[in-house]
Design a protein around this motif. Structure first.
Motif, short mmCIF file in Angstrom:
data_model
loop_
_atom_site.label_atom_id
_atom_site.label_comp_id
_atom_site.label_asym_id
_atom_site.label_seq_id
_atom_site.Cartn_x
_atom_site.Cartn_y
_atom_site.Cartn_z
N UNK A 3 34.94 -2.33 6.46
CA UNK A 3 33.74 -2.45 7.46
C UNK A 3 34.22 -3.24 8.56
N UNK A 4 34.74 -4.42 8.33
CA UNK A 4 35.36 -5.13 9.34
C UNK A 4 36.19 -4.43 10.56
N UNK A 5 36.86 -3.44 10.08
CA UNK A 5 37.59 -2.73 11.15
C UNK A 5 36.65 -1.77 11.89
N UNK A 6 35.70 -1.25 11.32
CA UNK A 6 34.79 -0.38 12.01
C UNK A 6 33.95 -1.26 12.87
N UNK A 37 31.78 10.07 16.01
CA UNK A 37 33.13 10.07 16.37
C UNK A 37 33.75 8.81 16.03
N UNK A 38 33.06 7.84 15.29
CA UNK A 38 33.91 6.80 14.79
C UNK A 38 34.03 6.70 13.21
N UNK A 39 34.79 5.87 12.91
CA UNK A 39 35.03 5.86 11.44
C UNK A 39 33.66 5.42 10.54
N UNK A 40 32.93 4.64 11.00
CA UNK A 40 31.78 4.31 10.20
C UNK A 40 30.77 5.54 10.44
N UNK A 41 30.65 5.89 11.36
CA UNK A 41 29.89 7.22 11.76
C UNK A 41 30.12 8.58 10.88
N UNK A 42 31.53 8.57 10.54
CA UNK A 42 31.94 9.70 9.78
C UNK A 42 31.55 9.31 8.24
N UNK A 43 31.92 8.05 7.76
CA UNK A 43 31.48 7.57 6.47
C UNK A 43 30.25 7.69 6.11
N UNK A 44 29.26 7.27 7.24
CA UNK A 44 27.77 7.37 6.72
C UNK A 44 27.23 8.74 6.60
N UNK A 45 27.98 9.71 7.09
CA UNK A 45 27.55 11.17 7.01
C UNK A 45 28.30 11.80 6.14
N UNK A 46 29.40 11.37 5.58
CA UNK A 46 30.13 12.00 4.38
C UNK A 46 29.93 11.32 3.07
#
Length: 129
Positions: A3-6, A37-46
């Motif tokens: 999460x820190x990276x995101x 388009x960002x790592x956090x967004x992809x994680x949230x939706x997947x």
């Protein structure tokens, strides 16, 4: 990814917006428009759907979507040459900084609710891709 990276990825969006404003470069607004388009967004939706029962996840989703919406509004203002308007939104304690703080707070609350204290590492499915 942690999460820190995101969060760092989202902080860099602010740097990108400031550079775009000062150097008058054409910003790629789709990078801000799509919250996936960002790592956090992809994680949230997947992967994040596994945690749908947590209200903290809903808060995180809203904070993340708000962040991207505000970043997009600023990027459009810069692209259209409305630099004074963009500058106001990028000032300390203004719209962009508030959205960033809200996102950081939401990430922190979600991590605490999962008992992670900073990183999603307990199992491979807990990693951000």
């Amino acid at each position: 990814m942690l999460f820190d990276d995101t969060l760092e990825e989202h902080r860099m969006a602010g740097v990108s917006l400031l550079c775009g404003m000062h150097q008058r470069v054409q910003l790629i607004t789709c990078a801000f428009a799509n919250e996936r388009s960002c790592a956090l967004g992809r994680w949230l939706h997947e992967e994040g759907t596994r945690c749908d029962e947590f209200p903290e996840l809903q808060q995180l989703r809203m904070a993340h979507a708000s962040f991207h919406t505000i970043a997009l509004v600023i990027a459009i203002s810069i692209t259209q040459g409305r630099l004074a308007e963009a500058a106001v939104m990028l000032e300390p304690d203004a719209l962009f900084e508030s959205a960033t703080r809200m996102l950081i707070h939401a990430v922190s609350r979600f991590e605490k609710c999962l008992g992670l204290g900073g990183a999603l590492t307990p199992a491979p499915h807990r990693l951000l891709h």
